[in-house]
Design an enzyme around this catalytic site. Structure first.
Site, PDB file in Angstrom:
ATOM      1  N   GLU A  50       0.788  -1.236   0.000  1.00 17.38           N
ATOM      2  CA  GLU A  50       0.000   0.000   0.000  1.00 17.38           C
ATOM      3  C   GLU A  50       0.825   1.294   0.000  1.00 17.38           C
ATOM      4  OE1 GLU A  50      -4.068  -1.482   2.111  1.00 17.38           O
ATOM      5  OE2 GLU A  50      -2.489  -0.844   3.484  1.00 17.38           O
TER       6      GLU A  50
HETATM    7  C1  ACM Z   1      -2.326  -5.485   3.952  1.00 16.61           C
HETATM    8  O1  ACM Z   1      -3.427  -5.918   4.320  1.00 16.61           O
HETATM    9  N1  ACM Z   1      -2.195  -4.227   3.607  1.00 16.61           N
HETATM   10  C2  ACM Z   1      -1.171  -6.338   3.857  1.00 16.61           C
END
Ligand code: ACM
Length: 662
Positions: A289
């Protein structure tokens, strides 16, 4: 009664009595872990049976034969198999390694039950057992909400009880940097609110885990999810700062600056320090992310990208080109970090986003994006584990998690089309406990018992898939887990009593027993809509926090409908319908007021259920208008309120269907 189910079990005749003469003898090469595991078993059996083994005779009832010492640092794929033979005369546990012994003892302990003859006993049987997957993990986020060392330890005990063998410790994120660093002390001093593990505590946890056959894999999430690093070391960031510890959740902008060569010198020393502290051969760098915003906005980063061919040398890149260039920049960063991780003797691991064909093939991809992503990784030659489908914070049922197999496409239900070689690179799976909406008080109840179902998925043969059978054993294992110190049961009455204040707890419990918390996204949405978005400081002390992720009452009720046990169905519905009267006075308190509509819904749903039951009992089909109105009510009642859902809405909907299908 066993969970996970062993690979091979043959029942024998009779049973082995467990009385005060119970004693364990250990032979074979001495690994101190074998003796301590045996002692732990003795102590727990003493507690459960009320017997004292100290005073009995000393001839062995359980003989343990362990063929070798284990590896100095527990390795991936170290032999975990064991054989257990129990007759009315005695029990024999043989294994090639201390890990096998520990697994065998976990099995033995589950077999100890009150005897139909006298006292306690273990049934005569033979078990030959070995895991299906060599990586069977539990991931715990200790950043978003701090988890003291006792929480970690008791969960390690529970993990060992269901044969999980990897504790994945998510140690840093935007909301907290949780390990003492002697090299860069501002990491924990400024990034943790004082809530961090000292290096001695880390060693204590690692040793505790090793004693239980569990590897400890640390994760330091970079280059995103790293605000807590930047509080003390803003110079590592791609934007000038200053930075503050994150108090909310989501994908944040702060990110490390891969164009800054000093970053790699910093990471070199840091990874070196942590590689010494954590003996496991795997080192998790997170990598998930990254939104790339600060990279796109930083002219120095843009120059760097141009120099390295990630962007054309001239011209203004469009959005898509920028996105691609950011992916390339992260791949570049990963390459550099990989070199450092290797330099310090470790193998690198990361979430799906680190996947890039250039990386060396001995890294492990942890897939939170699904079997397809995992399949792609192993087809490219990487190793991988599955976590998609095993997220506890989604508040899904044990049955749903149980149905997810690392080798099966959840949509088509077909086994992934992989060669044997590719399949062998799927090492297993990890259950993930993210802690946005979880505290040390209720975390055990989010982890257990559901994690035991996934532990079985990772351990037992692929053909073990019967959910009803799983649930029957899960209930038993859940009871047994109390003996390992996890508080998944114990926290519930305490939290409910606190909510009830000086009022009666019983009616609140009746309601709490049939509601379930909404998952991560539902809570985030509710926070936004309320005008008080959740932060790290929001008290997690409401009914939604006490309620269990999966209502055992609702499942039992559903089973009663399946069994056409109408008298019991009526009894349950009546109790729910009448609950509102006794609960109503309690709901005047500020903390329970939000439950007024939930309690009203429960009454309404239960009343509808009783009407449907009357139609079923009389073999009478209700008027179409009644059915339509009932269904409309049920659709409304299914919507979350106070961040909980009423778990009996679905079974009552089935009852209405039954009535209208007559
Ligand atoms: C995640 O759930 N961002 C690894």
């Amino acid at each position: 009664m066993l969970m996970p189910k062993p690979a091979l079990l043959t029942l024998g005749q009779g049973e082995l009595r467990i009385d005060r003469n119970f004693a364990i003898a250990v032979s074979g090469l001495g690994d101190a872990r074998v003796r301590s595991a045996a002692n732990r078993l003795s102590t727990r059996i003493e507690k459960r049976t009320g017997l004292s083994f100290a005073s009995g005779s000393k001839s062995a009832v359980l003989t343990i034969d362990c063929a070798s010492k284990g590896e100095t640092v527990q390795g991936l794929g170290e032999d975990e198999s064991y054989k257990l033979m129990v007759t009315s005369e005695g029990a024999r546990l043989t294994a090639n390694s201390p890990l096998g012994v520990m697994n065998g003892l976990a099995t033995f302990e589950q077999l100890v039950q009150p005897s139909s003859v006298e006292g306690f006993s273990v049934p005569a049987l033979t078990i030959e057992d070995a895991p299906r997957f060599k990586w069977r993990g539990l991931h715990l986020d200790v950043s978003r909400h701090w988890m003291p060392i006792e929480v970690v330890k008791r969960n390690l005990d529970a993990m060992a009880a269901v044969k999980l063998n990897v504790f994945h410790w998510h140690l840093s994120d935007n909301q907290g940097f949780r390990v003492e660093s002697k090299v860069y002390p501002k990491l924990h001093e400024l990034g943790s609110d004082g809530l961090y593990y000292t290096q001695d505590q880390v060693r204590e946890v690692i040793s505790y885990a090793r004693e239980r056959g569990i590897r400890v894999v640390p994760e330091f999430d970079i280059p995103g999810h790293s605000t807590s690093w930047l509080v003390g070391y803003p110079e590592l960031g791609a934007a000038p700062g200053p930075f503050e510890i994150g108090r909310t959740w989501g994908i944040f902008d702060p990110v490390m600056d891969p164009a800054n060569k000093d970053l790699y010198a910093f990471l070199d020393k840091f990874i070196g320090e942590m590689a010494d502290l954590f003996p496991d051969s795997y080192f998790h760098i997170g990598g998930d992310e990254v939104n790339g915003k600060e990279w796109s906005e930083n002219p120095k980063v843009t120059d760097f990208k141009r120099k390295h061919g990630m962007l054309p040398a001239i011209g203004t890149p469009d959005k898509q080109a920028l996105k691609l260039s950011n992916e390339k920049l992260q791949a570049y960063f990963n390459e550099r970090v990989l070199a450092l991780v290797k330099k310090h003797g470790k193998k690198m691991m990361g979430w799906d986003e680190i996947l890039a064909p250039e990386l060396s093939k001995d890294i492990v991809i942890q897939s939170w994006q699904g079997q397809k992503s995992l399949g792609d990784a192993v087809q490219q030659g990487f190793q991988g584990i599955l976590s998609s489908g095993y997220y506890l914070d989604h508040m899904d049922s044990a049955g749903l998690h149980y149905s997810i197999d690392p080798l099966v496409d959840p949509k088509t239900k077909e086994t992934l089309r992989l060669t044997a070689d590719q399949k062998s690179r799927i090492l297993g799976g990890e259950v993930c406990m993210w802690t946005e909406y979880v505290t040390s008080e209720n975390v055990d109840s989010r982890i257990w018992p559901r994690t035991a179902a996934m532990a079985e998925r990772f351990w037992s043969p692929m053909t073990v898939t019967d959910a009803a059978d799983m649930y029957a054993r899960l209930d038993l294992v859940s009871r047994q887990l109390d003996w390992y110190g996890v508080t998944h049961h114990a926290s519930y009455p305490m939290m409910l009593a606190r909510l009830a204040g000086s009022g009666p707890v019983a009616p609140l419990k009746t309601l709490a027993d049939v509601v379930q918390p909404v998952g991560l996204s539902g809570r985030a949405r509710a926070g936004r809509l309320s005008g008080h978005p959740y932060t790290q400081e929001t008290p997690l002390n409401r009914l939604v926090d006490a309620a269990r992720p999966e209502s055992a009452e609702a499942r039992r009720f559903s089973g009663l409908i399946d069994a056409s046990a109408w008298a019991e169905v009526r009894q349950a519905l009546t109790a729910w319908k009448d609950n509102q009267q006794t609960l109503a006075p309690l709901l005047q308190s500020s903390i329970l007021r939000e439950l007024v509509p939930v309690s009203a819904d429960l009454t309404q749903v239960a009343s509808l259920g009783l009407e449907a039951l009357d139609y079923v009992a009389k073999h009478q089909k209700p008027a179409a208008a009644w059915t339509a109105s009932a269904n409309q009510t049920l659709v409304e009642a299914k919507k979350p309120k106070a961040e909980v859902i009423i778990a009996i809405v679905d079974p009552v909907t089935r009852l209405v269907e039954l009535a209208s299908r007559q």
